[in-house]
Design a protein around this motif. Structure first.
Motif, PDB file in Angstrom:
ATOM      1  N   GLU A 218       0.823  -1.209   0.000  1.00  0.00           N
ATOM      2  CA  GLU A 218       0.000   0.000   0.000  1.00  0.00           C
ATOM      3  C   GLU A 218       0.859   1.261   0.000  1.00  0.00           C
ATOM      4  O   GLU A 218       0.538   2.249  -0.670  1.00  0.00           O
ATOM      5  N   LEU A 219       1.949   1.228   0.750  1.00  0.00           N
ATOM      6  CA  LEU A 219       2.846   2.383   0.794  1.00  0.00           C
ATOM      7  C   LEU A 219       3.489   2.615  -0.566  1.00  0.00           C
ATOM      8  O   LEU A 219       3.574   3.759  -1.041  1.00  0.00           O
ATOM      9  N   VAL A 220       3.939   1.547  -1.222  1.00  0.00           N
ATOM     10  CA  VAL A 220       4.521   1.684  -2.555  1.00  0.00           C
ATOM     11  C   VAL A 220       3.512   2.313  -3.506  1.00  0.00           C
ATOM     12  O   VAL A 220       3.831   3.264  -4.235  1.00  0.00           O
ATOM     13  N   ASP A 221       2.288   1.790  -3.517  1.00  0.00           N
ATOM     14  CA  ASP A 221       1.276   2.301  -4.440  1.00  0.00           C
ATOM     15  C   ASP A 221       1.007   3.780  -4.183  1.00  0.00           C
ATOM     16  O   ASP A 221       0.844   4.573  -5.121  1.00  0.00           O
ATOM     17  N   ARG A 222       0.974   4.168  -2.916  1.00  0.00           N
ATOM     18  CA  ARG A 222       0.720   5.574  -2.594  1.00  0.00           C
ATOM     19  C   ARG A 222       1.882   6.464  -3.013  1.00  0.00           C
ATOM     20  O   ARG A 222       1.686   7.536  -3.608  1.00  0.00           O
ATOM     21  N   LEU A 223       3.108   6.036  -2.735  1.00  0.00           N
ATOM     22  CA  LEU A 223       4.267   6.843  -3.098  1.00  0.00           C
ATOM     23  C   LEU A 223       4.412   6.948  -4.609  1.00  0.00           C
ATOM     24  O   LEU A 223       4.762   8.008  -5.138  1.00  0.00           O
ATOM     25  N   VAL A 224       4.164   5.853  -5.322  1.00  0.00           N
ATOM     26  CA  VAL A 224       4.248   5.895  -6.785  1.00  0.00           C
ATOM     27  C   VAL A 224       3.224   6.880  -7.340  1.00  0.00           C
ATOM     28  O   VAL A 224       3.534   7.689  -8.215  1.00  0.00           O
ATOM     29  N   ALA A 225       2.014   6.828  -6.813  1.00  0.00           N
ATOM     30  CA  ALA A 225       0.973   7.735  -7.284  1.00  0.00           C
ATOM     31  C   ALA A 225       1.313   9.185  -6.983  1.00  0.00           C
ATOM     32  O   ALA A 225       1.164  10.069  -7.829  1.00  0.00           O
ATOM     33  N   GLU A 226       1.808   9.442  -5.781  1.00  0.00           N
ATOM     34  CA  GLU A 226       2.076  10.819  -5.379  1.00  0.00           C
ATOM     35  C   GLU A 226       3.316  11.373  -6.075  1.00  0.00           C
ATOM     36  O   GLU A 226       3.310  12.518  -6.537  1.00  0.00           O
ATOM     37  N   THR A 227       4.374  10.578  -6.152  1.00  0.00           N
ATOM     38  CA  THR A 227       5.573  11.070  -6.828  1.00  0.00           C
ATOM     39  C   THR A 227       5.345  11.169  -8.319  1.00  0.00           C
ATOM     40  O   THR A 227       5.915  12.023  -8.999  1.00  0.00           O
ATOM     41  N   GLY A 228       4.478  10.312  -8.856  1.00  0.00           N
ATOM     42  CA  GLY A 228       4.180  10.376 -10.280  1.00  0.00           C
ATOM     43  C   GLY A 228       3.469  11.647 -10.684  1.00  0.00           C
ATOM     44  O   GLY A 228       3.557  12.100 -11.828  1.00  0.00           O
ATOM     45  N   HIS A 229       2.757  12.238  -9.706  1.00  0.00           N
ATOM     46  CA  HIS A 229       2.065  13.499  -9.974  1.00  0.00           C
ATOM     47  C   HIS A 229       2.819  14.695  -9.412  1.00  0.00           C
ATOM     48  O   HIS A 229       2.298  15.799  -9.366  1.00  0.00           O
ATOM     49  N   GLY A 230       4.056  14.433  -8.944  1.00  0.00           N
ATOM     50  CA  GLY A 230       4.873  15.530  -8.426  1.00  0.00           C
ATOM     51  C   GLY A 230       4.394  16.064  -7.101  1.00  0.00           C
ATOM     52  O   GLY A 230       4.668  17.195  -6.733  1.00  0.00           O
ATOM     53  N   THR A 231       3.655  15.242  -6.351  1.00  0.00           N
ATOM     54  CA  THR A 231       3.117  15.682  -5.077  1.00  0.00           C
ATOM     55  C   THR A 231       4.077  15.342  -3.954  1.00  0.00           C
ATOM     56  O   THR A 231       4.505  14.204  -3.826  1.00  0.00           O
ATOM     57  N   ALA A 232       4.407  16.320  -3.144  1.00  0.00           N
ATOM     58  CA  ALA A 232       5.308  16.065  -2.016  1.00  0.00           C
ATOM     59  C   ALA A 232       4.561  15.360  -0.907  1.00  0.00           C
ATOM     60  O   ALA A 232       3.394  15.642  -0.632  1.00  0.00           O
TER      61      ALA A 232
END
Length: 242
Positions: A218-232
């Motif tokens: 779940e953490l990987v999926d969240r970080l991938v989604a957030e970093t993929g959109h440039g969200t800190a």
């Protein structure tokens, strides 16, 4: 490009579930990196991974010569000082280049292994990861890695249980000490997952492993989604006690 620094510090060389007496933290860190790489490549994003095995090759502990060299101005260091700091410089360079630090750190006697503490002592460096000026108004120390969006994923394991609850929280010096050191140099985005019940070796351990693996996914999926959109990622700590 996304750059991952993958650190393992367990004295156990194998991976639990695969090797006899294997490491739970190596299991979690390998799972995180493999899933992150697979998910990130779905976006055709270039990704690099640097793996350093601190358990197999521990950094040298800080010595008097190291301290003297580190606190000597770079332009005033002699060749022996540069030589004694060279291994530390390599560790700092890896850290500076990383976007995400994935650290497998088991609990040994209520704290991190000595090899990981040696790593921290080598990367908390005046003039490289934190600044110091006694003449500076207000606070003479400042973090040099602040504002760079770096993230620390801290994956741990414990023999007992309840280290994130009132039962044993006062004896848990793994996440708190590591988060403090990394925040000091400017890395404040910390995400924690831990396996517990290792010394019990029963259904509770199996359930804890399964919960930790779900938390990692779940953490990987969240970080991938957030970093993929440039969200800190927000400041502070995410703790999952599995």
């Amino acid at each position: 490009m996304t750059r991952i620094l993958h650190l393992d510090s367990s004295a156990r060389t194998g991976i639990s579930g695969i090797d006899a007496h294997g490491s739970h933290t190596r299991r979690l860190s390998a799972r995180f990196v493999a899933r992150f790489v697979a998910r990130r490549r779905e976006t055709i994003d270039e990704i690099t991974v640097v793996h350093r095995d601190l358990g197999a090759a521990p950094p040298a502990p800080v010595t008097g010569d190291w301290i003297r060299a580190a606190f000597t101005r770079p332009g005033e260091r002699d060749e022996s000082m540069h030589a004694v700091l060279a291994p530390s410089d390599a560790l700092v360079d890896e850290l500076l280049a990383a976007d995400i630090v994935v650290a497998g750190v088991p609990m040994y006697n209520f704290g991190p292994p000595a090899q990981f503490k040696a790593y921290i002592d080598n990367i908390v460096r005046v003039g490289r990861t934190f600044g110091f000026d006694r003449a500076r108004a207000g606070e003479p120390y400042w973090p040099m890695l602040a504002g760079q969006g770096k993230r620390l994923v801290l994956l741990s394991s414990r023999g007992d249980y309840g280290y994130d609850t009132p039962r044993l929280a006062d004896r848990n010096h793994v996440e708190s000490s590591i988060a403090t050191a990394f925040a000091y140099i400017g890395i404040e985005h910390v995400h924690c997952v831990a396996i517990e019940y290792d010394e019990f070796g029963d259904a509770r351990l199996a359930a804890s492993i399964a919960a930790a693996e779900r938390a990692v996914d779940e953490l990987v999926d969240r970080l991938v989604a957030e970093t993929g959109h440039g969200t800190a990622i927000g400041r502070g700590r995410d703790v999952v006690d599995a």
